[in-house]
Design an enzyme around this catalytic site. Structure first.
Site, PDB file in Angstrom:
ATOM      1  N   HIS A  37       0.840  -1.211   0.000  1.00  0.00           N
ATOM      2  CA  HIS A  37       0.000   0.000   0.000  1.00  0.00           C
ATOM      3  C   HIS A  37       0.872   1.257   0.000  1.00  0.00           C
ATOM      4  CE1 HIS A  37      -2.942  -2.825   2.114  1.00  0.00           C
ATOM      5  NE2 HIS A  37      -3.666  -2.364   1.112  1.00  0.00           N
ATOM      6  N   GLN A  61     -18.227  -7.153   0.320  1.00  0.00           N
ATOM      7  CA  GLN A  61     -17.365  -8.036  -0.474  1.00  0.00           C
ATOM      8  C   GLN A  61     -16.910  -9.279   0.291  1.00  0.00           C
ATOM      9  OE1 GLN A  61     -14.397  -4.684  -0.968  1.00  0.00           O
ATOM     10  NE2 GLN A  61     -12.950  -6.368  -1.041  1.00  0.00           N
ATOM     11  N   GLY A 147      -3.384  -2.388  -6.824  1.00  0.00           N
ATOM     12  CA  GLY A 147      -2.284  -3.336  -6.964  1.00  0.00           C
ATOM     13  C   GLY A 147      -2.632  -4.456  -7.940  1.00  0.00           C
ATOM     14  N   ASP A 150      -4.264  -8.279  -6.951  1.00  0.00           N
ATOM     15  CA  ASP A 150      -5.662  -8.705  -7.146  1.00  0.00           C
ATOM     16  C   ASP A 150      -5.977  -8.542  -8.633  1.00  0.00           C
ATOM     17  OD1 ASP A 150      -6.226  -9.105  -4.284  1.00  0.00           O
ATOM     18  OD2 ASP A 150      -5.883  -6.956  -4.191  1.00  0.00           O
ATOM     19  N   SER A 186      -2.718  -7.819   3.514  1.00  0.00           N
ATOM     20  CA  SER A 186      -3.105  -7.599   4.920  1.00  0.00           C
ATOM     21  C   SER A 186      -3.427  -8.925   5.585  1.00  0.00           C
ATOM     22  CB  SER A 186      -4.324  -6.683   4.984  1.00  0.00           C
ATOM     23  OG  SER A 186      -4.066  -5.495   4.282  1.00  0.00           O
TER      24      SER A 186
HETATM   25  O1  PAF Z   1      -8.326  -4.377  -2.848  1.00  0.00           O
HETATM   26  C1  PAF Z   1      -8.937  -3.970  -1.841  1.00  0.00           C
HETATM   27  O2  PAF Z   1      -8.340  -3.660  -0.806  1.00  0.00           O
HETATM   28  C2  PAF Z   1     -10.444  -3.832  -1.887  1.00  0.00           C
HETATM   29  O3  PAF Z   1     -11.021  -4.849  -2.634  1.00  0.00           O
HETATM   30  C3  PAF Z   1     -10.928  -2.453  -2.373  1.00  0.00           C
HETATM   31  C4  PAF Z   1     -10.523  -2.198  -3.817  1.00  0.00           C
HETATM   32  C5  PAF Z   1     -10.333  -1.359  -1.479  1.00  0.00           C
HETATM   33  C6  PAF Z   1     -12.444  -2.372  -2.287  1.00  0.00           C
HETATM   34  O4  PAF Z   1     -12.906  -2.556  -0.992  1.00  0.00           O
END
Ligand code: PAF
Length: 191
Positions: A37, A61, A147, A150, A186
């Site tokens: 990050h 999510q 990033g 993902d 994380s």
């Molecule tokens: O990649 C993440 O941390 C999450 O999926 C995001 C893009 C912040 C959406 O909650």
């Protein structure tokens, strides 16, 4: 770095910076920030005068069997990491700011979300698309940085941006890895 908790204030701040001729970049996160990050935030600062890091652990999510409740959180450390890497604002909405009572909208992107992770995490990508659209509308950035770790999510975000005409420059930054090659995440704290 200033903490902003409401969408209205975030929009106002961002609009004002853009009127001043400054570019605004957003780095969306769910917190518990790591070096990956930090790299995204520093990159954002190279590309835009104003950087907004967003921190929202998005319940939409997480599938019911997943780790929403125990997802790692450390606001104090996140504040330090974001501000020391050049973030100007931390957008930190609470659940009711993002999803007020009566919120009934879900964004579903078909096709690219169906295979791979989509097969094992029902509803996950709908939750990501919905929250990212809300974050885009809250921050109204010129640039958004995600990033590459993902990868399927990054394809979804490009599609969302294109299909819904957000007009944002989507930047996908390379994965940052631990010394042993593991992609930083994380959730590595669970290992
Ligand atoms: O990649 C993440 O941390 C999450 O999926 C995001 C893009 C912040 C959406 O909650």
């Amino acid at each position: 770095m200033k903490i902003i908790k409401t969408i209205k204030e975030m929009q106002l701040i961002s609009d004002n910076h853009k009127i001043e001729g400054k570019k605004v970049a957003v780095v969306p996160t769910m917190g518990f920030l790591h070096s990956g990050h930090a790299t995204l935030i520093s990159k954002a600062k190279q590309l835009a005068e104003i950087v907004v890091t967003t921190l929202f652990v998005n319940p939409k999510q997480f599938a019911p069997h997943e780790d929403f409740e125990k997802y790692p959180r450390d606001l104090e450390r996140d504040f330090q990491t974001a501000s020391s890497n050049g973030s100007d604002y931390l957008f930190l909405p609470d659940i009711r700011e993002m999803y007020p009572i009566g919120f009934h909208t879900t964004i579903q992107i078909n096709d690219i979300t169906e295979p791979f992770e989509g097969q094992f995490r029902p509803g996950h990508f709908d939750g990501v698309a919905t929250v990212v659209a809300k974050l885009f509308n809250a921050v109204r950035p010129n640039i958004a940085i995600f990033g590459q770790k993902d990868y399927q999510q990054s394809l979804l975000i490009k599609k969302l941006n294109h299909d819904l005409n957000f007009g944002i420059d989507i930047v996908i930054a390379p994965t940052i890895r631990e010394a042993d090659g593991l992609a930083m995440s994380s959730r590595n704290t669970y290992l």
